[in-house]
Design a protein around this motif. Structure first.
Motif, short mmCIF file in Angstrom:
data_model
loop_
_atom_site.label_atom_id
_atom_site.label_comp_id
_atom_site.label_asym_id
_atom_site.label_seq_id
_atom_site.Cartn_x
_atom_site.Cartn_y
_atom_site.Cartn_z
N ILE A 94 0.87 -1.18 0.00
CA ILE A 94 0.00 0.00 0.00
C ILE A 94 0.90 1.23 0.00
O ILE A 94 1.70 1.42 0.91
N ASN A 95 0.80 2.04 -1.05
CA ASN A 95 1.65 3.21 -1.22
C ASN A 95 0.77 4.46 -1.29
O ASN A 95 -0.09 4.57 -2.17
N ASN A 96 0.98 5.39 -0.36
CA ASN A 96 0.21 6.63 -0.33
C ASN A 96 1.11 7.81 -0.73
O ASN A 96 2.24 7.91 -0.24
N TYR A 97 0.60 8.67 -1.58
CA TYR A 97 1.32 9.85 -2.03
C TYR A 97 0.48 11.08 -1.72
O TYR A 97 -0.73 11.07 -1.94
N LYS A 98 1.11 12.14 -1.21
CA LYS A 98 0.38 13.37 -0.92
C LYS A 98 1.25 14.55 -1.33
O LYS A 98 2.42 14.63 -0.98
N VAL A 99 0.66 15.48 -2.07
CA VAL A 99 1.33 16.72 -2.46
C VAL A 99 0.68 17.84 -1.67
O VAL A 99 -0.54 17.96 -1.64
N THR A 100 1.51 18.65 -1.00
CA THR A 100 1.02 19.79 -0.23
C THR A 100 1.57 21.07 -0.85
O THR A 100 2.78 21.21 -1.02
N VAL A 101 0.65 21.96 -1.21
CA VAL A 101 1.01 23.25 -1.83
C VAL A 101 0.77 24.34 -0.80
O VAL A 101 -0.29 24.41 -0.19
N HIS A 102 1.76 25.22 -0.63
CA HIS A 102 1.64 26.38 0.25
C HIS A 102 1.62 27.63 -0.64
O HIS A 102 2.36 27.70 -1.62
N GLY A 103 0.78 28.58 -0.30
CA GLY A 103 0.70 29.81 -1.09
C GLY A 103 -0.41 30.72 -0.64
O GLY A 103 -0.91 30.63 0.47
N ASN A 104 -0.81 31.61 -1.55
CA ASN A 104 -1.86 32.58 -1.28
C ASN A 104 -2.92 32.53 -2.36
O ASN A 104 -2.71 32.18 -3.45
#
Length: 104
Positions: A94-104
Motif C-alpha cells: 500500500i503506497n500513499n502519495y500526498k502533495v502539499t502546496v503552500h501559497g496565497n
C-alpha cells in the motif's frame, strides 16, 4: 550442480538488491518520508495550504489525482510559494502519495 545453483542464487540476490535504485530514501519494510519538491521566489508568506493525494496497491492499481494543480484547487491557491511531497509505504503493498502546496 550445487556450486552453479549457489552462484546463481548469489548473482540473483545481488541483482535484486542493486536493480531497485531510487532518488529518494526508501525502506524495505516501511517508508514514511516528507520531501520538498519546489520553492518559488514569491516574497509573500503563505497563508493557505492545499493537499492532493493518490494511492497505489501492489504497484498494480493506482488511483487519485496528486498533482500540484489539484492541490492548488483544493486550497484555493493562486500563487504558489512552495510544494512538499509525502510518501508512505508498507512493504510496497500500500503506497500513499500526498502533495502539499503552500501559497496565497
Amino acid at each position: 550442480m550445487k556450486k552453479t545453483l549457489k552462484t546463481a542464487c548469489i548473482a540473483g540476490s545481488m541483482l535484486a538488491l542493486t536493480a531497485c535504485t531510487s532518488t529518494v530514501p526508501l525502506g524495505a519494510i516501511i517508508t514514511d518520508i516528507e520531501l520538498p519538491i519546489v520553492a518559488t521566489a514569491a516574497k509573500a508568506s503563505s497563508s493557505k495550504t492545499g493537499e492532493a493525494s493518490c494511492i497505489s496497491y501492489v504497484g498494480m492499481v493506482a488511483k487519485g489525482d496528486c498533482s500540484i494543480e489539484a492541490a492548488k484547487k483544493n486550497g484555493n491557491i493562486k500563487t504558489v510559494t512552495s510544494v512538499d511531497w509525502h510518501y508512505d509505504s508498507i512493504l510496497g503493498i500500500i503506497n500513499n502519495y500526498k502533495v502539499t502546496v503552500h501559497g496565497n
